[in-house]
Design an enzyme around this catalytic site. Structure first.
Site, PDB file in Angstrom:
ATOM      1  CB  VAL A 180      -0.951  -0.009   1.210  1.00 13.97           C
ATOM      2  CG1 VAL A 180      -1.639   1.342   1.373  1.00 13.97           C
ATOM      3  CG2 VAL A 180      -1.996  -1.113   1.064  1.00 13.97           C
TER       4      VAL A 180
ATOM      5  CD1 TRP B 200      -0.815   1.055  -6.363  1.00 12.65           C
ATOM      6  CD2 TRP B 200      -1.726   2.413  -4.850  1.00 12.65           C
ATOM      7  NE1 TRP B 200      -1.925   1.634  -6.944  1.00 12.65           N
ATOM      8  CE2 TRP B 200      -2.501   2.467  -6.036  1.00 12.65           C
ATOM      9  CE3 TRP B 200      -2.109   3.188  -3.759  1.00 12.65           C
ATOM     10  CZ2 TRP B 200      -3.632   3.271  -6.147  1.00 12.65           C
ATOM     11  CZ3 TRP B 200      -3.237   3.982  -3.867  1.00 12.65           C
ATOM     12  CH2 TRP B 200      -3.982   4.022  -5.046  1.00 12.65           C
ATOM     13  CG  HIS B 201      -0.534   5.657  -1.043  1.00 13.11           C
ATOM     14  ND1 HIS B 201      -0.924   4.492  -0.433  1.00 13.11           N
ATOM     15  CD2 HIS B 201      -1.634   6.452  -1.066  1.00 13.11           C
ATOM     16  CE1 HIS B 201      -2.205   4.587  -0.088  1.00 13.11           C
ATOM     17  NE2 HIS B 201      -2.658   5.762  -0.467  1.00 13.11           N
ATOM     18  CG  ASP B 202       5.438   8.912  -4.359  1.00 17.38           C
ATOM     19  OD1 ASP B 202       6.106   8.311  -5.217  1.00 17.38           O
ATOM     20  OD2 ASP B 202       5.413  10.147  -4.263  1.00 17.38           O
TER      21      ASP B 202
END
Length: 613
Positions: A493, A496-498
């Site tokens: 997670v 995936w965000h950055d």
């Protein structure tokens, strides 16, 4: 219907998403058919949720205890807004540090803080997006009139054609880079040996996330430079190369959003969804789950739409591109699985009703208005970015600036999610709602994760959490494996965000802060306190206050100030005795707020609604 009743319906959970008020096992068509007998419908819904009220679920809204809480709220909420506003006044010593970053506002005598790039982009493009929301569904209707096909083919062919046009308009020549990634992922699913598909899918898509970041969207000029070095052996100056100049010329046609890689992360989730849904469908090629269960394909429950594999012919490249680049959900989501998308293409969901969509649109407009008003009076984001002199703020101001910063982060994400979901609802696709609760209406770390970016949470359950075995704390070995599962989920997670260290820290902090709540649930099970419900509620409320403080800490690190910024703010809060006094007052207010949160959920349970968050 009076104005009060109308706005009560606007803010009803059923308006937000029927998935919150109807069991995922219940076809919504059955709910519509039972509306004529509201009593029966309510009883059936309560039975399906297995959430019959206990003897302790009597309403507390009109008790003396809650009247005291109302008094606390009547004083605390205006004070919170005033403290943040006081820190944003033109007379504050730090105002001159960020004044030049404020923009002219539409409220007389006030400037507006639109320093946040994400919200400023949405705000500036709302007129164009609004026109697109009108144009896109009308163009689909015209297409349906001119070229009539079976519903799935009609919608999928339109979505495919519009997706290509949409990509070219948004990203220009970079649209071909996206189509190449989509093609390669499709080949991973359909050409590799079946047993290799899951591992290859994850490797390809996680590799794509890193490659997009490291290569900065694969600029044509950079690609041309590498080719030139290879062809010339590095002996000729590339500045005079026509190949490199041509690559730079191509980069100048980047469309409306030249940096396509920034928002491609959401597409990666759809690529994984397609591949794994296709992989799992291979197990059921010999029979039809719908026929085996004797289900009505035009009236499937939400759970059946997600879990029932699409037909083998549905996993075509056209349908795949139409799904991955479905215009209303392409940029921000919410996320819908491939199986669900195909099911809704084949049969219109019964949950799509004009009256509900109108109420949802009004709710979005009111949320946008709230965001605008706050940004005109509380310059929280400008202060956080351009005013590092935290010592000049009081402890109360530092706490409230941090608190409102989280609220504005919540709002800036909520608005695009709801706008694009509204577009999807108008177009005939019902994706999950991403946020069910206000950020101030969360006290549990586990429940917060379920209600924040809910479609991503559901996606993570289906494609990561459950395949890894879920969680169980029945033994020390199971507990260790479960913690490892949570760490893997939140590591993905965060990445995936950055790809940033502070987001990895945020993900691991979330897991770390989940552990005390899980441990408390095991050490203080509700069944042991059945004869002392009030004492148990008070005990839970103390835990809720601790949870809220930990969640605020984790999210401030991940999405606002980072570790160093948070450390500076905490140092400013606890520098003087007044900081400790304010913290005690804040914990008292949070305690009252948690009691109200508990009662809100109890009220929902009495209506037969159990959102589990």
């Amino acid at each position: 219907m009076g104005a009060f009743s109308f706005f009560r319906n606007v803010y009803d959970l059923d308006t937000l998403d029927t998935r919150f008020t109807v069991s995922s096992n219940t076809p919504y068509k059955a709910v519509i058919e039972s509306r004529n007998d509201a009593t029966v419908a309510s009883k059936e819904r309560a039975a399906k949720w297995n959430s019959r009220p206990s003897s302790s679920s009597k309403s507390r809204w009109n008790t003396s205890e809650f009247y005291l809480y109302y008094l606390v709220f009547a004083f605390a909420i205006p004070s919170m807004f005033w403290i943040a506003y006081d820190a944003s006044k033109t007379t504050h010593p730090n105002y001159r540090n960020y004044e030049r970053y404020l923009s002219p506002g539409w409220i007389p005598g006030r400037k507006i803080d639109v320093t946040d790039t994400q919200y400023r982009t949405l705000r500036n493009n709302i007129p164009y997006l609004g026109a697109l929301v009108v144009f896109h569904p009308l163009l689909r209707r015209l297409y349906n009139v001119v070229l009539y096909h079976q519903r799935l083919n009609q919608r999928a062919s339109f979505d495919f054609g519009f997706a290509i046009i949409y990509l070219l308009a948004l990203h220009g020549v970079s649209a071909f880079k996206i189509l190449i990634i989509l093609y390669l992922n499709y080949q991973v699913a359909t050409t590799l040996p079946r047993k290799s598909v899951p591992v290859a899918t994850w490797m390809f898509n996680i590799g794509t996330l890193f490659a997009n970041e490291l290569c900065k969207g694969y600029k044509f000029k950079n690609i041309a430079s590498l080719l030139w070095v290879f062809l010339s052996g590095g002996l000729v100056d590339e500045s005079n190369s026509s190949l490199v100049n041509w690559g730079g010329w191509l980069d100048s046609y980047g469309g409306l959003m030249g940096r396509w890689e920034i928002l491609f992360n959401i597409t990666v989730l759809r690529l994984i969804s397609f591949n794994l849904d296709y992989y799992w469908s291979l197990d059921r090629r010999g029979y039809s789950p719908i026929e085996k269960k004797q289900l009505d394909p035009s009236s499937l429950s939400e759970k059946d739409r997600v879990s029932t594999p699409a037909q083998s012919k549905d996993f075509s490249f056209r349908n795949y591109v139409a799904y991955a680049i479905y215009a209303p959900l392409y940029l921000t989501g919410p996320i819908i699985t491939f199986n669900d998308y195909i099911s809704q293409l084949r049969y219109k969901p019964a949950s799509l009703e004009v009256s509900r969509t109108i109420r949802y649109g009004i709710r979005f407009a009111l949320t946008l208005l709230a965001m605008e008003v706050i940004l005109h009076y509380d310059y929280v984001q400008a202060i956080a970015k351009f005013s590092p002199h935290w010592a000049e703020y009081t402890a109360a101001q530092l706490c409230l600036l941090s608190y409102f910063n989280l609220h504005l982060i919540w709002l800036k994400l909520l608005l695009p999610w709801r706008f694009f979901r509204l577009w999807s609802l108008i177009d005939g696709i019902d994706p999950p709602e991403n946020i069910i609760r206000c950020v101030s209406n969360n006290w549990s770390t586990l429940a917060f994760w379920r209600s924040w970016h809910r479609s991503f949470y559901r996606w993570s359950l289906r494609y990561i959490y459950l395949p890894l075995g879920g969680s169980s704390f029945a033994s020390a070995r199971n507990a260790a494996r479960s913690v490892s599962t949570y760490v893997l989920v939140f590591t993905f997670v965060a990445l995936w965000h950055d790809i940033q260290l502070r987001l990895l820290i945020w993900g691991w902090l979330i897991v770390f802060f989940m552990l005390p709540e899980m441990a408390a649930g095991s050490l203080f099970p509700k069944r042991r306190w059945e004869d002392r419900p009030t004492a148990y509620r008070m005990l839970c409320c103390v835990g809720a206050v601790i949870n809220i403080l930990m969640m605020m800490t984790a999210n401030l690190v991940g999405f606002a100030f980072g570790v160093d910024g948070l450390r500076s703010i905490l140092a400013g809060i606890f520098e003087h005795f007044s900081g400790y006094v304010f913290l005690a007052v804040a914990c008292t207010v949070l305690f009252v707020g948690a009691q109200v949160m508990f009662e809100i959920r109890e009220s929902e349970m009495r209506r037969g609604i159990n959102t589990k968050c």
